[in-house]
Design an enzyme around this catalytic site. Sequence first.
Site, PDB file in Angstrom:
ATOM      1  N   HIS A  90       0.876  -1.179   0.000  1.00  0.00           N
ATOM      2  CA  HIS A  90       0.000   0.000   0.000  1.00  0.00           C
ATOM      3  C   HIS A  90       0.915   1.231   0.000  1.00  0.00           C
ATOM      4  O   HIS A  90       2.017   1.190   0.552  1.00  0.00           O
ATOM      5  CB  HIS A  90      -0.827   0.123   1.287  1.00  0.00           C
ATOM      6  CG  HIS A  90      -1.768  -0.997   1.586  1.00  0.00           C
ATOM      7  ND1 HIS A  90      -1.378  -2.135   2.219  1.00  0.00           N
ATOM      8  CD2 HIS A  90      -3.096  -1.123   1.384  1.00  0.00           C
ATOM      9  CE1 HIS A  90      -2.430  -2.928   2.383  1.00  0.00           C
ATOM     10  NE2 HIS A  90      -3.481  -2.349   1.895  1.00  0.00           N
TER      11      HIS A  90
ATOM     12  N   ASP B 244       2.402   1.949   3.392  1.00  0.00           N
ATOM     13  CA  ASP B 244       3.377   0.988   3.940  1.00  0.00           C
ATOM     14  C   ASP B 244       4.783   1.405   3.582  1.00  0.00           C
ATOM     15  O   ASP B 244       5.732   1.155   4.313  1.00  0.00           O
ATOM     16  CB  ASP B 244       3.230  -0.415   3.311  1.00  0.00           C
ATOM     17  CG  ASP B 244       1.840  -0.970   3.379  1.00  0.00           C
ATOM     18  OD1 ASP B 244       1.162  -0.668   4.354  1.00  0.00           O
ATOM     19  OD2 ASP B 244       1.469  -1.713   2.446  1.00  0.00           O
TER      20      ASP B 244
HETATM   21  C1  XUL Z   1      -7.665  -6.750   4.643  1.00  0.00           C
HETATM   22  C2  XUL Z   1      -6.890  -7.117   3.438  1.00  0.00           C
HETATM   23  C3  XUL Z   1      -6.041  -6.051   2.854  1.00  0.00           C
HETATM   24  C4  XUL Z   1      -5.999  -6.056   1.368  1.00  0.00           C
HETATM   25  C5  XUL Z   1      -5.227  -4.913   0.760  1.00  0.00           C
HETATM   26  O1  XUL Z   1      -8.421  -7.766   5.178  1.00  0.00           O
HETATM   27  O2  XUL Z   1      -6.900  -8.246   3.036  1.00  0.00           O
HETATM   28  O3  XUL Z   1      -4.763  -6.225   3.395  1.00  0.00           O
HETATM   29  O4  XUL Z   1      -5.434  -7.241   0.889  1.00  0.00           O
HETATM   30  O5  XUL Z   1      -5.704  -3.685   1.131  1.00  0.00           O
END
Ligand code: XUL
Length: 442
Positions: free
Chosen positions: A102, A105
């Site tokens: 993300h 992150d």
């Molecule tokens: C949350 C989840 C996230 C997504 C990316 O449950 O799985 O980590 O994969 O935003």
Amino acid sequence: MSEFFPDVPGPVPFIGIDGEGLGYRVYDSDQMVGDKSMADHLRLAVCYWHSFNWPGSDIFGDGTFDRPWLARDIDPMRAAEAKQDAAFEFISKLGARFFSFHDVDMAPQGASLKESRANLDAMVDRAAAKMSQTGVELLWGTANLFSHPRFAAGAATNPNPEVFAHAAAQVRHMLDATHRLGGHNYVLWGGREGYETLLNTRMRQEADQLARFLSMVVDYKRTIGFEGTLLLEPKPQEPTKHQYDYDCATVHGFLDRYDLLGEFKVNIEGNHATLAGHSFHHEVAYAIDHGIFGSIDANRGDHQNGWDTDQFPTSVDELVPPVYEILRGGGFETGGFMFDTKLRRQSIDRSDLFHGHVGGIDALAKALLVAHKLLSERTLEGERDRRYAGWTDDLGTQILSGSLGLGELADRAVAHNIDPTPVSGGQERLENEINHAIWSTS
Ligand code: XUL
Ligand code: CO
């Protein structure tokens, strides 16, 4: 630069089933399974967030992990660099081909969107250099539209269009970053695209907003020439009471309703499937059969808990059916098995991160071998062909082609006194076949 994982001096080796110490017992990256190597089948990816950006906190307790870059007193950009160094060291030592992240992150958020963008650009430049040094590729990028308080009532589905605009800025930037890093996919997980109470919610309005947001993403992808796949990640709830991207069938219906089919596929997470009251198998089979399968977030839940525990996928029994469906569907195109997995809070040794991933990868490799055997011996496909054979005969094809109406079909049934004899579904025999394939595959 000093290593963060000095106890794992080099790439994790293949040690075979009787090997000792840290090593792969089943996963042998170059071993051919049918016409592809294990590595090419599994397309393994490490996630940046749980592995490097989570201190091991939970709602009742503080961080337990040794992640020095998460300490409060370090300059945020130096911390982001230390985190990135450790992440790339880990991914290359593990021997995974991909990673996912993300925006938040990888780089600290600044005081403004402009500042956040500059921070991310600097870290993305640095990631690009690391990627070319190590050969690690980006499976997917995504924007975090759920942690900051501004997103408490959703991002694209927020009652305030200014939040929608803020989310658009983050997504545009992460699409640019993903494109710049040669990402194979871009993910949207609508963590807070849902509601806490219907008392203050207009569901139809929020669905229209979400669809508008997704259309903007599609248009922007075309503008910049990003050729990766756009993926939606279903989840029924947590953190919100209800999430609109509930499961694969709901996402599929939504895409169809808003004329977005063909633009998005799904990123299916094992633990999200079980939270939706389905099996992981169900979600994968649905997506494969409806042409929306994209990628996997590999993990599992705990059978006693009703929340997203994101554990490493260690059960071969549970992995064989979904891996089988993926193989049956022709395997991944741009997707892969991305480890959206968390260590348990007590797993505080640095090497635990390796043990978690290695165990999950071995379980996936074993499931791959079993699934390949089941598919090449047509154990399930033979059974399915026999079960549906009538639909390729005259009666079945005439019904499906639309050449018979209800009246004509009813007349035919009456005239021929059609009275079929029930046949066994053979479930126990098939369950035994799966076990036999697991026990006999080495
Ligand atoms: C949350 C989840 C996230 C997504 C990316 O449950 O799985 O980590 O994969 O935003
Ligand atoms: Co996920």
